[in-house]
Design a protein around this motif. Structure first.
Motif, PDB file in Angstrom:
ATOM      1  N   HIS A 164       0.828  -1.201   0.000  1.00 27.51           N
ATOM      2  CA  HIS A 164       0.000   0.000   0.000  1.00 27.51           C
ATOM      3  C   HIS A 164       0.865   1.256   0.000  1.00 27.51           C
ATOM      4  CE1 HIS A 164      -3.629   2.276   1.894  1.00 27.51           C
ATOM      5  NE2 HIS A 164      -3.565   2.443   0.588  1.00 27.51           N
ATOM      6  N   ASP A 168       0.098   3.866  -2.901  1.00 30.44           N
ATOM      7  CA  ASP A 168      -0.703   5.015  -2.463  1.00 30.44           C
ATOM      8  C   ASP A 168      -0.166   5.527  -1.126  1.00 30.44           C
ATOM      9  OD1 ASP A 168      -2.584   6.961  -2.151  1.00 30.44           O
ATOM     10  OD2 ASP A 168      -4.326   5.647  -2.297  1.00 30.44           O
ATOM     11  N   VAL A 171      -2.666   7.618   1.561  1.00 31.23           N
ATOM     12  CA  VAL A 171      -3.657   6.844   2.314  1.00 31.23           C
ATOM     13  C   VAL A 171      -2.958   5.883   3.276  1.00 31.23           C
ATOM     14  CG1 VAL A 171      -5.579   5.236   2.129  1.00 31.23           C
ATOM     15  CG2 VAL A 171      -5.328   7.055   0.442  1.00 31.23           C
ATOM     16  N   MET A 229      -7.579   1.040  -2.824  1.00 26.41           N
ATOM     17  CA  MET A 229      -7.455   2.070  -3.867  1.00 26.41           C
ATOM     18  C   MET A 229      -8.831   2.547  -4.330  1.00 26.41           C
ATOM     19  SD  MET A 229      -4.296   0.355  -6.024  1.00 26.41           S
ATOM     20  CE  MET A 229      -4.224   1.659  -7.252  1.00 26.41           C
ATOM     21  N   ARG A 232     -10.332   5.020  -1.836  1.00 28.63           N
ATOM     22  CA  ARG A 232      -9.408   6.102  -1.505  1.00 28.63           C
ATOM     23  C   ARG A 232     -10.128   7.411  -1.201  1.00 28.63           C
ATOM     24  NH1 ARG A 232      -6.011  10.118  -3.778  1.00 28.63           N
ATOM     25  NH2 ARG A 232      -3.856   9.958  -3.013  1.00 28.63           N
TER      26      ARG A 232
END
Length: 406
Positions: A164, A168, A171, A229, A232
């Motif tokens: 993760h 991203d 987040v 995702m 998000r």
């Protein structure tokens, strides 16, 4: 892996993918395995009956039976009594054979029973129960260390968080700041997403890909990442722990399932090309000295080039020179205007230098000759010289010369 399999073909395919040889079994082998399960099941039931009839005796199986919880999935999908009994028999038979009860084994057995019963577990047969037992045994033999136990959950939580963080970072940092970095793996990814909140049919569809994956069960992490995702936007709008946790838990029932699969396949394809085991990993591992790596690569390339030159010296000497001559001619033809202009400039410079040299020599010659003074005659002498010159007769001179020659 990409499209799943029809429910009527799922039992055969799951048995093949979870079989010892990962090949479809013949009828005789399948019959023998089902009979063997019936014997193990009968032995387990006999031991359980003895424990229940004698309360003072050790209650190993009786305690295991109490831990088997009723299985329930969202949208009102709850196993009926027959299905629950079938799962209980499978779990107790496996636990009796292994000597211990594993937490989470009921969910795995429930998903297997659903898939091996043609997605209809209202009346599971003895054959379905036997197939579930052997598939469960093979599944746990392959992945027990990665599916069950605190160490497996901790490793999966770290693995999903790193994944993760790579895809991203904002987040991932948000979840880490609120102490929820491990929730995606512990709550969503555990037990191959059987507890994530998907419907039983969706879980079976996910397991089609999990079992068909050559890198067994790695795709489960990609599904969890795809779920994060797709959620998000909702996660970034939450500013408290309760709101973030609620969004995470509700994500499986909110996101588009087909879109989730497509996103997970994209993540999986990228990771297979640029994962940690790839020659071009993304993101680049921390602590890698890129300059040193480049220098080492250049040194290796130079060494390799030296070896090539040493090994191919004879080849270069025996090369086809006509090609080289042709390239030289082409170079001359391409640069002909420039060469012509340079030649013209050179000729003009030579001509100018020659003219300057001639002028200098002429001036030097004149300077070296003696100056002859001009003679001035008196008027009387000039008149006499003129009269003498006018009286000069060439014929007489010629005649006199003739006489002299005679």
């Amino acid at each position: 892996f990409l499209h799943g399999c029809p429910s009527e073909e799922r039992p055969m395919l799951w048995r093949a993918m979870l079989g010892p040889t990962r090949m479809a079994e013949d009828e005789q082998t399948l019959k023998e395995r089902r009979l063997a399960y019936q014997e193990l099941r009968a032995k387990m039931l006999d031991e359980l009956h003895q424990e229940e009839s004698n309360p003072s005796a050790p209650s190993k199986l009786r305690a295991m039976k109490q831990e088997v919880a009723p299985l329930a999935w969202p949208a009102g999908e709850t196993f009926n009594q027959q299905a629950t009994e079938a799962v209980t028999h499978v779990v107790l038979t496996y636990s009796s054979r292994a000597g211990r009860y594993l937490s989470g084994i009921c969910e795995l057995a429930g998903v297997l029973l659903y898939g091996l019963s043609n997605d209809d577990i209202r009346k599971p047969s003895m054959d379905h129960e036997a197939d579930t037992f052997w598939c469960l045994s093979q599944l746990l033999a392959e992945a027990q260390e990665n599916l069950l136990g605190d160490d497996a959950l901790a490793f999966q939580a770290r693995r999903v968080h790193e994944l993760h963080q790579a895809f991203d970072p904002p987040v991932a940092e948000l979840l880490a700041q609120h102490g929820l970095g491990a929730i995606p793996a512990l709550r969503l990814g555990t037990l191959l997403l059987s507890r994530a909140g998907f419907t039983l049919q969706q879980v079976a569809r996910l397991w089609d890909s999990f079992l068909a994956d050559p890198q067994r069960f790695e795709f489960a992490d990609h599904v969890v990442l795809a779920l994060l995702m797709l959620s998000r936007g909702d996660l970034l709008q939450r500013d408290n722990v309760g709101g973030i946790a609620e969004t995470l838990l509700a994500a499986p029932s909110i996101v588009d399932f087909e879109l989730l699969l497509r996103r997970a396949y994209a993540v999986c394809a990228f990771q297979r090309r640029h994962g940690p085991a790839s020659s071009m990993p993304f993101p680049r591992p921390q602590g890698l000295d890129f300059d040193s790596a480049v220098a080492a690569a250049q040194e290796s390339l130079s060494s390799l080039w030296g070896k090539v030159r040493a090994a191919g010296a004879g080849y270069w000497e025996a090369a086809d020179w006509s090609a080289q001559v042709q390239r030289a001619r082409q170079v001359v033809a391409d640069n002909a205007p420039i060469i012509q202009a340079q030649l013209s400039q050179a000729k003009a410079a030579v001509a100018e230098a020659a003219a300057n040299a001639a002028a200098a020599l002429e001036a030097k010659a004149k300077a070296a000759q003696p100056e002859v003074p001009e003679v001035q005659l008196e008027p009387e002498a000039s008149s006499a010289f003129s009269a003498s010159a006018s009286s000069f007769q060439p014929k007489t001179l010629k005649a006199d010369n003739a006489e002299t020659m005679k």
